[in-house]
Design a protein around this motif. Structure first.
Motif, PDB file in Angstrom:
ATOM      1  N   VAL A 170       0.837  -1.205   0.000  1.00 35.83           N
ATOM      2  CA  VAL A 170       0.000   0.000   0.000  1.00 35.83           C
ATOM      3  C   VAL A 170       0.872   1.254   0.000  1.00 35.83           C
ATOM      4  O   VAL A 170       0.639   2.197  -0.772  1.00 35.83           O
ATOM      5  CB  VAL A 170      -0.941   0.000   1.226  1.00 35.83           C
ATOM      6  CG1 VAL A 170      -1.668   1.332   1.350  1.00 35.83           C
ATOM      7  CG2 VAL A 170      -1.947  -1.142   1.131  1.00 35.83           C
ATOM      8  N   TYR A 171       1.891   1.264   0.855  1.00 37.08           N
ATOM      9  CA  TYR A 171       2.760   2.435   0.995  1.00 37.08           C
ATOM     10  C   TYR A 171       3.442   2.799  -0.322  1.00 37.08           C
ATOM     11  O   TYR A 171       3.384   3.951  -0.766  1.00 37.08           O
ATOM     12  CB  TYR A 171       3.800   2.162   2.080  1.00 37.08           C
ATOM     13  CG  TYR A 171       4.919   3.172   2.126  1.00 37.08           C
ATOM     14  CD1 TYR A 171       4.711   4.445   2.667  1.00 37.08           C
ATOM     15  CD2 TYR A 171       6.187   2.869   1.630  1.00 37.08           C
ATOM     16  CE1 TYR A 171       5.740   5.382   2.707  1.00 37.08           C
ATOM     17  CE2 TYR A 171       7.215   3.798   1.680  1.00 37.08           C
ATOM     18  CZ  TYR A 171       6.996   5.049   2.210  1.00 37.08           C
ATOM     19  OH  TYR A 171       8.006   5.974   2.247  1.00 37.08           O
ATOM     20  N   PHE A 172       4.083   1.824  -0.954  1.00 35.04           N
ATOM     21  CA  PHE A 172       4.823   2.124  -2.180  1.00 35.04           C
ATOM     22  C   PHE A 172       3.888   2.457  -3.337  1.00 35.04           C
ATOM     23  O   PHE A 172       4.186   3.347  -4.142  1.00 35.04           O
ATOM     24  CB  PHE A 172       5.733   0.949  -2.557  1.00 35.04           C
ATOM     25  CG  PHE A 172       6.994   0.887  -1.747  1.00 35.04           C
ATOM     26  CD1 PHE A 172       7.992   1.827  -1.918  1.00 35.04           C
ATOM     27  CD2 PHE A 172       7.187  -0.120  -0.814  1.00 35.04           C
ATOM     28  CE1 PHE A 172       9.159   1.783  -1.171  1.00 35.04           C
ATOM     29  CE2 PHE A 172       8.349  -0.180  -0.059  1.00 35.04           C
ATOM     30  CZ  PHE A 172       9.334   0.775  -0.242  1.00 35.04           C
ATOM     31  N   TRP A 225      -1.574  14.637  -0.257  1.00 36.17           N
ATOM     32  CA  TRP A 225      -0.509  14.263   0.675  1.00 36.17           C
ATOM     33  C   TRP A 225      -0.916  14.545   2.121  1.00 36.17           C
ATOM     34  O   TRP A 225      -0.547  13.783   3.027  1.00 36.17           O
ATOM     35  CB  TRP A 225       0.781  15.001   0.358  1.00 36.17           C
ATOM     36  CG  TRP A 225       1.873  14.623   1.329  1.00 36.17           C
ATOM     37  CD1 TRP A 225       2.357  15.369   2.368  1.00 36.17           C
ATOM     38  CD2 TRP A 225       2.565  13.377   1.380  1.00 36.17           C
ATOM     39  NE1 TRP A 225       3.316  14.680   3.054  1.00 36.17           N
ATOM     40  CE2 TRP A 225       3.464  13.446   2.474  1.00 36.17           C
ATOM     41  CE3 TRP A 225       2.523  12.213   0.616  1.00 36.17           C
ATOM     42  CZ2 TRP A 225       4.304  12.392   2.813  1.00 36.17           C
ATOM     43  CZ3 TRP A 225       3.359  11.168   0.941  1.00 36.17           C
ATOM     44  CH2 TRP A 225       4.236  11.266   2.026  1.00 36.17           C
ATOM     45  N   ILE A 226      -1.661  15.590   2.365  1.00 37.65           N
ATOM     46  CA  ILE A 226      -2.099  15.911   3.729  1.00 37.65           C
ATOM     47  C   ILE A 226      -2.965  14.781   4.290  1.00 37.65           C
ATOM     48  O   ILE A 226      -2.969  14.521   5.499  1.00 37.65           O
ATOM     49  CB  ILE A 226      -2.848  17.258   3.746  1.00 37.65           C
ATOM     50  CG1 ILE A 226      -1.842  18.399   3.526  1.00 37.65           C
ATOM     51  CG2 ILE A 226      -3.595  17.462   5.059  1.00 37.65           C
ATOM     52  CD1 ILE A 226      -2.471  19.760   3.368  1.00 37.65           C
ATOM     53  N   PHE A 227      -3.685  14.073   3.414  1.00 33.93           N
ATOM     54  CA  PHE A 227      -4.449  12.899   3.847  1.00 33.93           C
ATOM     55  C   PHE A 227      -3.550  11.666   3.966  1.00 33.93           C
ATOM     56  O   PHE A 227      -3.724  10.840   4.864  1.00 33.93           O
ATOM     57  CB  PHE A 227      -5.601  12.614   2.875  1.00 33.93           C
ATOM     58  CG  PHE A 227      -6.787  13.514   3.067  1.00 33.93           C
ATOM     59  CD1 PHE A 227      -7.704  13.270   4.076  1.00 33.93           C
ATOM     60  CD2 PHE A 227      -6.985  14.613   2.242  1.00 33.93           C
ATOM     61  CE1 PHE A 227      -8.805  14.107   4.266  1.00 33.93           C
ATOM     62  CE2 PHE A 227      -8.077  15.447   2.418  1.00 33.93           C
ATOM     63  CZ  PHE A 227      -8.990  15.194   3.431  1.00 33.93           C
ATOM     64  N   LEU A 228      -2.596  11.534   3.039  1.00 37.41           N
ATOM     65  CA  LEU A 228      -1.734  10.352   3.051  1.00 37.41           C
ATOM     66  C   LEU A 228      -0.796  10.336   4.254  1.00 37.41           C
ATOM     67  O   LEU A 228      -0.517   9.266   4.817  1.00 37.41           O
ATOM     68  CB  LEU A 228      -0.886  10.295   1.765  1.00 37.41           C
ATOM     69  CG  LEU A 228      -1.634   9.985   0.467  1.00 37.41           C
ATOM     70  CD1 LEU A 228      -0.649   9.929  -0.687  1.00 37.41           C
ATOM     71  CD2 LEU A 228      -2.388   8.676   0.583  1.00 37.41           C
ATOM     72  N   TYR A 233       1.697   7.422   8.117  1.00 40.95           N
ATOM     73  CA  TYR A 233       2.740   7.640   9.113  1.00 40.95           C
ATOM     74  C   TYR A 233       2.237   7.616  10.553  1.00 40.95           C
ATOM     75  O   TYR A 233       2.964   7.209  11.462  1.00 40.95           O
ATOM     76  CB  TYR A 233       3.431   8.985   8.865  1.00 40.95           C
ATOM     77  CG  TYR A 233       4.350   9.015   7.673  1.00 40.95           C
ATOM     78  CD1 TYR A 233       5.733   8.973   7.827  1.00 40.95           C
ATOM     79  CD2 TYR A 233       3.834   9.100   6.374  1.00 40.95           C
ATOM     80  CE1 TYR A 233       6.575   9.012   6.736  1.00 40.95           C
ATOM     81  CE2 TYR A 233       4.673   9.134   5.278  1.00 40.95           C
ATOM     82  CZ  TYR A 233       6.039   9.087   5.460  1.00 40.95           C
ATOM     83  OH  TYR A 233       6.889   9.118   4.371  1.00 40.95           O
ATOM     84  N   LEU A 234       1.014   8.083  10.779  1.00 37.70           N
ATOM     85  CA  LEU A 234       0.554   8.312  12.159  1.00 37.70           C
ATOM     86  C   LEU A 234      -0.412   7.264  12.670  1.00 37.70           C
ATOM     87  O   LEU A 234      -0.458   7.009  13.864  1.00 37.70           O
ATOM     88  CB  LEU A 234      -0.076   9.703  12.256  1.00 37.70           C
ATOM     89  CG  LEU A 234       0.799  10.887  11.805  1.00 37.70           C
ATOM     90  CD1 LEU A 234       0.042  12.182  11.976  1.00 37.70           C
ATOM     91  CD2 LEU A 234       2.106  10.927  12.579  1.00 37.70           C
ATOM     92  N   PHE A 235      -1.246   6.686  11.810  1.00 37.81           N
ATOM     93  CA  PHE A 235      -2.261   5.757  12.281  1.00 37.81           C
ATOM     94  C   PHE A 235      -1.677   4.374  12.529  1.00 37.81           C
ATOM     95  O   PHE A 235      -0.710   3.984  11.939  1.00 37.81           O
ATOM     96  CB  PHE A 235      -3.410   5.655  11.279  1.00 37.81           C
ATOM     97  CG  PHE A 235      -4.241   6.912  11.201  1.00 37.81           C
ATOM     98  CD1 PHE A 235      -4.166   7.890  12.202  1.00 37.81           C
ATOM     99  CD2 PHE A 235      -5.091   7.133  10.146  1.00 37.81           C
ATOM    100  CE1 PHE A 235      -4.934   9.034  12.137  1.00 37.81           C
ATOM    101  CE2 PHE A 235      -5.859   8.281  10.053  1.00 37.81           C
ATOM    102  CZ  PHE A 235      -5.777   9.236  11.053  1.00 37.81           C
TER     103      PHE A 235
END
Length: 235
Positions: A170-172, A225-228, A233-235
């Motif tokens: 998912v990340y990549f 990006w503000i959603f990504l 990174y945080l959840f």
């Protein structure tokens, strides 16, 4: 051991660098401000200032991509080593003095390749142990202890790539698609700042409209990006 829960137990946490991700977010937000200032400069008939702000926007875009490539490089050199006793170590490994990376396929190691090369032990700079929330359990000078692991004790090893875990798939996928949008937007804005700026003399209103549309796309890239960032990174 390093933190590497099974998919059925928990979604991995603490595997991305939050300070670097936060800085990269600030870089992209800054570029969103400068692209507005570039458009406003044209509305005030100040082309020289427009070009300065647009160049800053493009530089921020490439800075974002450069930082992201640094993060990618770190993941490609980060390995998961699964052992015979069921445990898993995570960290950077050293084989014959080399630090393997996924993008350098000649350095991509596997248990079979280790055996072929008659390597009996590898060094692992073990990541600090984390709880199920991704928080480091204990702090101290041994958070990144270097261990020697016998190849005979290893079941498998692989770097942090999409094939390693669904999280990295998912990340990549998502960050690479976003990166392509950033690159495309930066190239278009760079074109407007230099070769495409000829229209400023022949048809300034149309040129301003083009900058406005380009700026709207750039805001879209920033908003995605503000959603990504918190999602990955945080959840």
């Amino acid at each position: 051991v390093g933190f590497w829960p099974d998919v059925a137990l928990a979604w991995p946490r603490g595997l991305l660098n939050i300070p670097i991700g936060t800085f990269n977010t600030a870089v992209l937000i800054t570029s969103s401000v400068t692209v507005v200032l570039a458009w406003a400069s044209l509305k005030m008939n100040n082309f020289a200032r427009f070009r300065v702000y647009m160049v800053i926007t493009v530089l921020c875009a490439f800075a974002f991509l450069g930082i992201k490539s640094f993060e990618y490089n770190d993941k490609f050199s980060h390995y998961v080593i699964r052992l015979q006793d069921g445990k898993a170590l995570t960290g950077h490994i050293e084989v014959d003095g080399k630090h393997p990376r996924f993008w350098n396929f000649s350095d991509q190691w596997s248990v079979a390749k280790l055996a072929d090369q008659k390597v009996t032990k590898i060094k692992v700079e073990v990541d600090p142990e984390r709880d199920m929330n991704g928080h480091v359990k204990a702090h101290g000078s041994h958070d990144h202890e270097v261990r020697e692991v016998a190849v005979s004790d290893i079941v498998s090893l692989s770097s942090y790539t999409p094939a390693t875990h669904p999280f990295f798939a998912v990340y990549f996928l998502i960050t690479a698609l976003h990166g392509l949008h950033v690159l495309g937007g930066a190239l278009v804005l760079g074109y407007f700042a230099f070769p495409g700026a000829k229209m400023w003399k022949s048809n300034p209103e149309q040129f301003i409209n083009r900058i406005e549309v380009g700026g709207l796309f750039w805001h879209f890239v920033d908003l995605v990006w503000i959603f990504l960032f918190p999602l990955l990174y945080l959840f």
